[in-house]
Design a protein around this motif. Structure first.
Motif: not given
Length: 181
Positions: A41, A54, A66
């Motif tokens: 991420g 995101t 992530i």
């Protein structure tokens, strides 16, 4: 370097492959499941202000976890950059993780699997500050990430096994740590 749209596309493709019958390798309660995918991420692809987009994009692509890190843009390989790696201050690093966790929780609330607690991805809170700011700053950031509720703590570029062990001993025994080097 990939942007968010490219990373989401790659995550979807990899998750699709992992869901194929040939890749189902994890046996859970007698059923085969695809292995979980950890997706980068980055810094949130725009920092805290872009975190909702995101996390939502990568979660909907199928990410099991992530990573969110504390480097400044433009990012550098922490091993190659050494002490020249540039990270945000501790407060901004904590804010990124806080926003990622909030975005994930919002995603869980709004996802079709909202009745399944923990259906959304785990957050991997990563710090790259070791070479630039020292081991004690790594510990302080990781403790804050843990307090916020990050499911996995990742300290990049630790300098020895002893440092990993010291960090591990500072954290709750139930906190998952990630080691890569």
């Amino acid at each position: 370097m990939l942007n968010l749209v490219e990373m989401e596309m790659m995550a979807r493709n990899v998750c699709s492959l992992l869901r194929s019958h040939e890749c189902r390798i994890l046996l859970v309660q007698g059923e085969l499941h695809p292995p979980p995918l950890i997706v980068d991420g980055d810094t949130g692809y725009g920092g805290a202000s872009n975190m909702l987009r995101t996390i939502s994009a990568l979660a909907s692509a199928g990410a099991a976890a992530i990573t969110i890190e504390d480097q400044r843009f433009p990012k550098k390989c922490t091993i190659a950059a050494g002490s020249r790696v540039q990270v945000v201050d501790r407060d901004e690093a904590v804010q990124r993780v806080r926003c990622a966790l909030g975005a994930r929780n919002l995603y869980n609330t709004n996802s079709p699997n909202s009745n399944n607690l923990g259906a959304g991805p785990w957050i991997v809170a990563r710090t790259d500050c070791r070479m630039a700011l020292g081991f004690q700053e790594v510990v302080e950031r990781c403790l804050r990430f843990e307090e916020l509720g990050a499911e996995i703590i990742y300290a990049e570029n630790m300098q020895s096994r002893e440092e990993y062990e010291k960090l591990r001993n500072c954290l709750d025994s139930r906190t998952v740590t990630m080691i890569a080097q």
